[in-house]
Design a protein around this motif. Sequence first.
Motif, short mmCIF file in Angstrom:
data_model
loop_
_atom_site.label_atom_id
_atom_site.label_comp_id
_atom_site.label_asym_id
_atom_site.label_seq_id
_atom_site.Cartn_x
_atom_site.Cartn_y
_atom_site.Cartn_z
N PHE A 213 1.23 -0.83 0.28
CA PHE A 213 0.04 0.11 -0.22
C PHE A 213 1.01 1.61 0.14
O PHE A 213 0.80 2.38 -0.84
N LEU A 214 2.05 1.16 1.12
CA LEU A 214 2.72 2.63 0.52
C LEU A 214 4.25 2.02 1.44
O LEU A 214 4.18 1.07 2.03
N ILE A 224 -0.74 -3.93 1.54
CA ILE A 224 -2.18 -3.65 0.94
C ILE A 224 -3.27 -4.63 1.45
O ILE A 224 -3.15 -5.75 1.20
N PRO A 225 -4.40 -4.78 1.51
CA PRO A 225 -5.57 -5.72 2.40
C PRO A 225 -6.31 -5.50 1.37
O PRO A 225 -6.55 -6.76 1.81
N GLN A 226 -6.85 -5.04 -0.02
CA GLN A 226 -7.25 -5.71 -1.48
C GLN A 226 -8.73 -6.42 -0.16
O GLN A 226 -9.62 -7.38 -0.86
N ALA A 267 -16.24 -0.76 2.21
CA ALA A 267 -15.78 0.86 2.55
C ALA A 267 -15.57 0.96 3.93
O ALA A 267 -14.13 1.60 4.23
N ARG A 268 -16.48 0.31 4.84
CA ARG A 268 -16.01 0.39 6.56
C ARG A 268 -14.36 -0.09 6.76
O ARG A 268 -13.94 0.47 7.92
N GLN A 269 -14.46 -1.12 5.67
CA GLN A 269 -12.88 -1.56 6.69
C GLN A 269 -11.33 -0.77 5.66
O GLN A 269 -10.88 -0.83 6.43
N ARG A 270 -12.17 -0.30 4.55
CA ARG A 270 -11.24 0.64 4.37
C ARG A 270 -11.38 1.62 5.15
O ARG A 270 -9.68 2.66 5.12
N LYS A 271 -12.14 1.96 5.20
CA LYS A 271 -12.07 3.62 6.27
C LYS A 271 -11.41 3.48 7.64
O LYS A 271 -10.18 4.25 7.59
N GLY A 311 -8.12 2.89 -2.76
CA GLY A 311 -8.37 4.15 -2.16
C GLY A 311 -7.04 5.29 -1.67
O GLY A 311 -8.22 5.72 -1.05
N TRP A 312 -6.36 5.41 -2.95
CA TRP A 312 -5.79 6.48 -2.73
C TRP A 312 -6.13 7.53 -2.44
O TRP A 312 -5.55 7.98 -2.06
N GLY A 313 -7.09 7.98 -3.40
CA GLY A 313 -7.41 9.50 -3.44
C GLY A 313 -8.57 9.77 -2.46
O GLY A 313 -7.97 10.80 -1.43
#
Length: 429
Positions: A213-214, A224-226, A267-271, A311-313
Amino acid sequence: MRVSCQYRLKPNKEQIAKIEKWLELLRCQYNYLLGQRFNWWETHRTAINSCPLICHLPELSDRPTYFSQKQRLTQLKKDRPWYKEVQSQVLQDCVKRVDLAFQRWLKGDKNGKKSGKPRFKGKGRYRTILFPQVKLDCVEDNHITLPKFGAIQFTKHRPIPDGFKIKTAQITRKADGYYLTLSLEDPSVPETTIDIIPTSENTLGIDLGLKDFLVTSEGEKVEIPQFYRKGQDRLKKLQQKVSRRQKGSKRYQKAVKQLGKHHQKVARQRKDFHFNTIKSILSKGDVIAHEKLNIKGLARTKLAKSIYDAGWGTFLSRLAVKAENAGQLIVEVNPKNTSQNCSGCGRKVPKKLSERIHNCPHCGLSIDRDQNAAINIKNLAVGMNVSSKAQSRTEAKAGAAEKPRGCRLGSPQTFIRPVHSHRVAIECG
């Protein structure tokens, strides 16, 4: 200073029915007002002196604007009495949304960036009710009093900060229920600017990627979790279930709700992953440097799904907000040749994307490709010119002599994100 907090809303059956009714009325009004704008634009966008010799000239009419459409709301309630149930300021906010969507399409935002053509909202697509003004004492314990709704219960998982006043309240319908978003303002906090000078000691460079991811300039990696790719099998089954149901039936609505909950979970996992990563990054440097990426352009390639999954942006926007709250600085640098140039000698070492190790034949540096890019990003933020580092004056003059006459040498490499402390937004789950 302005912040926003979100709470889980617990309306009763009568309040749920009223919320759904209001959302449907606002959706119809939104489509009607947007249709007015499109009709005027289609018939008046060509000047009379630019029309062909044989054409139909429409009757000239005044251009629909925010104020003209707002004035017609009084007549709307006379012609359609059922709109009297909706509060006047909520209807005015609907007009404001139409005007904002239309202006961003034609003129763009304050930075000149245009949005796509606004679309009519289908059934269930209008999801928010905004109350621009509420009473200062509208919140008592775990209840909030809203106009024409009365007291509505909500889960007060955190108290409202002292000194903050409630400016607006918004009801949002999501896949798993209704949520209340309060916009809070503290006028006692003045607007401040962050004056931090990037140095080698206080700056951390990060390189975003799809393998990791970074990667930081110190060599630390974040996997990166994907989340989206891991849930694709479940998503495929839910989409098949929706396609096999009769559209409009109760079983169809149930399947759509299950599909929405799955997307909401991803979306919540990514957040949560983004905020945990941001917290660890901000603890390692006062200045965070990253590339100024063209994410929309990259999303048009074959890597679109992976880029949106990462979700880079969203990550970079959240990083800017959290850094501003912590009094830290975010610096954007030009991504040109950050992965090709050597961080040790500054010379260009071309390599394919499949080559993950940077091996410099000039200085002998062997390092991970992403870490090499992160170090270059850090050097650009500090002010070093990585493309001419460790080069002799003779080589620099020779390169200048080979340059065609009239070309400009050098280009801005660093972009410092502007700080606006009055736009701070805290996302509270």
